[in-house]
Structures are given as C-alpha cells and as structure tokens.
Design an enzyme around this catalytic site. Sequence first.
Site, PDB file in Angstrom:
ATOM      1  N   VAL A  46       1.090  -6.586   8.925  1.00  0.00           N
ATOM      2  CA  VAL A  46       1.195  -6.116   7.613  1.00  0.00           C
ATOM      3  C   VAL A  46       0.890  -7.333   6.633  1.00  0.00           C
ATOM      4  CG1 VAL A  46       1.838  -4.872   5.561  1.00  0.00           C
ATOM      5  CG2 VAL A  46       2.184  -4.161   8.348  1.00  0.00           C
ATOM      6  N   CYS A  47       1.507  -8.265   6.734  1.00  0.00           N
ATOM      7  CA  CYS A  47       1.287  -9.639   5.903  1.00  0.00           C
ATOM      8  C   CYS A  47      -0.231 -10.066   5.959  1.00  0.00           C
ATOM      9  CB  CYS A  47       2.322 -10.622   6.119  1.00  0.00           C
ATOM     10  SG  CYS A  47       3.773 -10.281   5.756  1.00  0.00           S
ATOM     11  N   THR A  48      -0.611 -10.345   7.325  1.00  0.00           N
ATOM     12  CA  THR A  48      -2.307 -10.590   7.475  1.00  0.00           C
ATOM     13  C   THR A  48      -3.004  -9.714   6.511  1.00  0.00           C
ATOM     14  OG1 THR A  48      -1.244 -11.751   9.524  1.00  0.00           O
ATOM     15  CG2 THR A  48      -3.857 -11.335   9.077  1.00  0.00           C
ATOM     16  N   MET A  51      -2.790 -10.020   3.017  1.00  0.00           N
ATOM     17  CA  MET A  51      -3.466 -11.212   2.561  1.00  0.00           C
ATOM     18  C   MET A  51      -4.912 -11.309   2.620  1.00  0.00           C
ATOM     19  SD  MET A  51      -1.136 -13.451   0.867  1.00  0.00           S
ATOM     20  CE  MET A  51      -0.357 -11.778   0.443  1.00  0.00           C
TER      21      MET A  51
END
Length: 158
Positions: A46-48, A51
């Site tokens: 999810v963070c990838t 960003m």
Amino acid sequence: MVDEGDTAPEFTAPVATGDVESITLSDAVADGPVVLAFFPGAFTSVCTAEMCSFRDRLSAFEDVDATVYGVSTDSPFSLNEFRAQNDLSFGLVSDHEKDIIDAYDVRTSFDHIGLHGLAKRAVFVLDSDRTITYAWVSDDPSVEPDYDEVATAADAAD
C-alpha cells in the site's frame, strides 16, 4: 494531534533525494505549499502504491508550486533505494528517530506482528506560514488518501 489551522511542528531531518541531504520544514515552506505524506514503511504494497500515486500526480502539485515529501521511519538509505526502485522524483524524509511522527501525533504500531513506532498513513498540506490547511489521518493502514482532495488543498494553500 495537529489539525487544520495549527502551526505545523518544525523539524530538521535527513531527506532521501538520491543523496542524503537535510530538510528543515520552515525552509521548505518558504518555496510554497508543502505536502507531507506520512506512510508506514517503504517496500510494502500500500505504501508503494501511495508513493507511486503521488509520483503519477506530481505535475498537479508542481503546477501550484507545491512540494511533496513522503515521510516514514525508514532510514534514508533504504528510502533512497525505495525512490530508485519506484522512480520517485520527490524527497522522502527519514524520521528514523520518530520525532516527527510524535510531533504530528501519527505514531502507530502493528502489535500483531511486533512492529512498533511506525507512521500512520496521514497527509498534511502546509502553507508558506507552516499553517496546516489540510489534514487527513487514517487508522487503517490499507486506506489511501483522496489524491484529488490533496491536490485541491495544495492549490488552495498557494
């Protein structure tokens, strides 16, 4: 927790830009609105996605002279590798000491897997006076921000 209308807490921290440099928030906002996008950890799904979504929408922020920074507790060295692997052209602030997540009150833990002291997924838009003009904080790490809403807030902060 800091909220809209509050003065954003000042910080100086390492920022991954391909090199490791230093960022002081008051210097950054002098150039225009700043978007601080807190995320729990580099190299996670999810963070990838988050960003990369900021990367894909970066022109909307640049058009209003806003600067985007990702913020996590990862080291600046791992953040540089994360930037390189995902072709991110904006800086990633390393809050390895956890001072920033504490100042913004966005510290979380994933007790079920033994991870403590990570950033909640949160976005703050700051104007040139360091006033928070937009604040979004999620207690659910799988939820991404409304990117159009963030871009609109950055435009309004200009």
